[in-house]
Design a protein around this motif. Structure first.
Motif: not given
Length: 796
Positions: A21-22, A347-353
């Motif tokens: 993300w960074t 992001q969906k795979q990592m489950g981060v809203p």
């Protein structure tokens, strides 16, 4: 299995997300007009390092351990520090931007707990080995009874092993009985421009073993090792180990279906292998084939836990570049980055809203349990690990009374005098040289203070009563490192010794010597040491073309310009012994300073911040000037500030000769000859063109910021010179070193110096050829300045 494996897996996923993300955020906040380069390499390279860094930092390491993080793993490092509260969200949000977290871990630019700067690949790797030698040196002295020996760990990109300094370091480490050093190689088999050659791991293994290292190959993770026990597993193992790097990378990128097709084509007609594949879905098969040793937490923690001695160890950890991201395995992933659609899927795979991207514990089922675990992680238990040490005072200048001597010899005599003393300063000095100890006048120091080794080695010549000027014995009490001929190793060891106060809380005064022409052979490591804000002194000798009979290979031309341009380094080139004594005394204090960035309003130099020192010395003996008042504050201040009037110009001055270094006799004689027919000749003794130039540019910047009265040392000196006077600058080095002085007050300038490789001959031969002798200075005044003809002007 470690009891904390589930927690480690949670941390691993948090670091994978936060680092990705960074980088993604950095690539999407920069406006196009900034021309910012996309952060491609970070996104793939750092992913492969996440399991390794999770296992090391959150399971294995202790506070006394030090780690050099490979350059492209910086987002993981910053994410880890963010998770632990040592890094700010603001700096992560501006990663690679103004004031943000650095692209590569930096001791001086980052706020989090960086042990080694690693922007220049290969150097941070070798620095860990030299830091281990420094640790052994300090431990042997017994200064700190509570000192714990830590492991010096390098996280190494496999492409970094192309760097020659790595192998120079291995050899030096073997000579000095290296220990407590781990290198973990991220063997993803990809570099910037492609995939590494087949079988490289075998060469790596052989090289390290040849130098006495233990090698641990982490090729297969737990999933793979368990699969190999199944019927058909041995065939799968053989296929994996024989698969070319390029093929493995391509199949990794293509995924489970491609793996199945290829395996079925190659070995699937064997019944057991087909069953092994059929019992796994495409997703499970993909996970199995991606389960290399360097991506498996249990494999990593087991391997690290198994080492319980101090033998240097290299872990060859097989990894996948871009692990668990859409970039995994693609040969272009160093320059590639996830596009917005790919990142949305990630992001969906990592489950981060959405909206919780910066939340440290987003997706964590039990945040309180994780917080409790993090609070007990040994490596972070003592907070950030930057130490300090009290300053060691100099006993004052060591004055020499020789009527004729070279500055190199004077340097040796000053150190010999300190060696005889019982001062704290002398006890904290540690010297080193790349196989030129005797020829750079360090022998007297070494004879008195001996060579360092963890184990005693007697001097056979001394034991057998064979006469020798070198009384060299090795022992833990010694204060000299005798190095091999590689200048890279010299500057790497100087750099790490010059950080001992920060790494170990003990002050060292490192002093190195080398042939001045070969400063350039170690320039990358010198720059690296200065970038880390290491503190040391080194003497380059002989300066210029004064080692005339040796020819061009042993003559230095451009080193003065290196001294002037290198940040974090102050360079001096004294001509006389009194100057050298003053400069060395000042240098001992200067390299221990750690003040703020405010300039001294007398010189506009930032002296209170401190730094390292380069002494450019000569083997040419010159006659010393008559008795001077060594307590004259103006003289001593001028020597340190960079210049003073050896012969002050009068009101009707027509010519000023400014010299630096060993050409002082030529300049002084020329001034006498010119003075027979020209008025009020001035002679400016320059001891540091570097400090003069730095002060001048700093004063000009200060005036631009409103300090209208700001004036530098060179401006004060040149203010006494009439505007129509001619300035002749002369140095045994590049003429640009002093030529700029004419710009200070607008004087016509004739810069004399050396611009080409030297010839073989005597000093008079070469000085005449390159027009830096007395006749050349006189003729410059004759033809370039207005006034009466100068009698007795020689021919050049």
């Amino acid at each position: 299995m470690p009891a904390d494996l589930d927690m480690l897996k949670t941390i691993e996923q948090r670091l994978l997300w936060l680092s990705a993300w960074t980088v993604h955020n950095a690539n999407n906040i920069r406006p196009k007009e900034e021309g910012a380069v996309k952060v491609g390499g970070h996104q793939a390279s750092c992913a492969s390092m996440v399991p390794i860094m999770t296992a090391l930092y959150f399971h294995t390491l202790k506070p006394e351990d030090r780690v050099a993080v490979k350059p492209h793993a910086s987002p993981v490092f910053h994410a880890m520090q963010y998770l632990m509260g040592n890094q700010t969200r603001e700096k992560l949000e501006t990663f690679r931007g103004w004031g943000g977290a650095q692209s590569y871990p930096s001791r001086t630019k980052d706020v989090d707990d960086v042990d080694f700067s690693t922007g220049s690949v290969g150097l941070g790797v070798a620095a860990t080995a030299f830091n281990s030698l420094v640790q052994d040196y300090i431990a042997a002295k017994g200064w700190s009874k509570e000192m714990k020996l830590g492991r010096q760990v390098a996280l190494v990109g496999d492409a970094e092993l192309d760097e020659g300094n790595v192998y120079e370091c291995l050899q030096e480490g073997w000579k000095h009985d290296l220990r407590n050093t781990w290198w973990v190689i991220d063997y993803n088999r990809q570099s910037l421009d492609g995939v590494v050659h087949e079988g490289l791991w075998e060469k790596i293994d052989a090289i390290f073993k040849a130098f006495g290292w233990r090698t641990v190959v982490l090729r297969h993770g737990v999933l793979q090792r368990e699969a190999f026990k199944e019927p058909g597993g041995e065939a799968l193992k053989q296929w994996i180990q024989a698969c070319p790097n390029m093929d493995y990378s391509a199949l990794t990128y293509q995924g489970g279906a491609a793996w199945r097709k290829r395996l079925m084509n190659d070995i699937g007609d064997q019944g057991d292998v087909s069953k092994l594949l059929d019992k796994r879905s495409d997703e499970e098969l993909d996970a199995l084939m991606n389960n290399l040793g360097g991506q498996c937490l249990k494999t990593l923690t087991d391997a690290f836990d198994a080492i319980d001695d101090d033998k240097p160890t290299v872990f060859l950890a097989y990894t996948i570049k871009g692990w668990q991201t859409p970039l995994a395995g693609h040969k272009d992933n160093h320059g590639g980055i996830m596009n917005k659609a790919q990142f949305a899927d990630f992001q969906k795979q990592m489950g981060v809203p959405e909206g919780e991207e910066w939340e440290t514990f987003a997706t964590v089922d039990d945040p309180d349990a994780l917080k409790a675990f993090l609070n007990d992680v040994p490596f972070f238990s003592e907070g950030t690990r930057r130490y300090s040490a009290p300053e060691v005072r100099s006993p004052g200048p060591v004055w020499l009374d020789d009527r004729e001597l070279a500055t190199q010899a004077g340097f040796g005599k000053i150190l010999d005098s300190l060696a005889k003393s019982k001062s704290d300063l002398a006890d904290r000095i540690v010297t080193m040289s790349p196989d030129v100890t005797s020829s750079t006048n360090l022998s007297a120091w070494v004879n008195r203070r001996s060579l360092f080794a963890r184990r005693e080695v007697s001097d056979t010549f001394k034991e057998q009563s064979i006469p020798s000027t070198q009384k060299w014995e090795f022992s833990p009490d010694g204060q000299h490192f005798e190095l091999g001929i590689a200048e890279m190793n010299l500057f790497l060891l100087l750099g790490q010794a010059g950080l001992a106060h920060s790494h170990f809380g003990e002050r060292l005064i490192p002093i190195g010597t080398l042939y001045d022409p070969f400063v350039m052979r170690g320039l990358d490591a010198l720059n690296y040491a200065c970038y880390q804000d290491a503190r040391f002194i080194f003497a380059g000798t002989p300066s210029g073309i004064t080692l005339a009979p040796e020819g061009g290979a042993h003559q230095s031309v451009g080193t003065q310009l290196i001294g002037m341009s290198q940040d974090g380094l102050v360079s001096f080139e004294p001509a006389f012994l009194d100057e050298l004594s003053i400069i060395m005394d000042w240098s001992f204090d200067y390299l221990q300073r750690s003040g703020e960035n405010d300039p001294d309003e007398r010189t506009w130099l930032r002296d209170e911040t401190g730094g390292s020192v380069y002494l450019r010395l000569s083997t040419r003996p010159i006659e010393q000037l008559g008795p001077r008042n060594r307590d004259d504050e103006e003289f001593r201040r001028g020597v340190v500030d960079g210049a003073y009037w050896l012969r002050e110009p009068g009101p009707n001055c027509e010519v000023v000769i400014a010299y630096q270094g060993v050409v002082a006799p030529e300049a002084i004689e020329a001034a006498g000859r010119i003075g027979n027919d020209r008025r009020d000749i001035g002679v400016l003794a320059v001891t540091s063109a570097d400090r003069l130039n730095s002060g001048w540019t700093a004063a000009r910047r200060a005036r631009a910021r409103g300090h209208s009265s700001a004036m530098s040392q060179i401006e004060r000196l040149m203010a006494k010179v009439p505007r129509d006077a001619t300035l002749i600058t002369v140095t045994d080095g590049h003429p640009a070193t002093l030529a700029w002085i004419g710009s200070v007050a607008g004087h016509m300038t004739a810069p004399l110096g050396v611009e080409h490789f030297g010839q073989t001959g005597t000093i008079p031969d070469l000085y005449k050829h390159y027009q830096i002798n007395t006749d050349a200075i006189v003729n410059a005044a004759q033809h370039l300045s207005a006034g009466r003809r100068i009698r007795l002007a020689g021919k050049v």
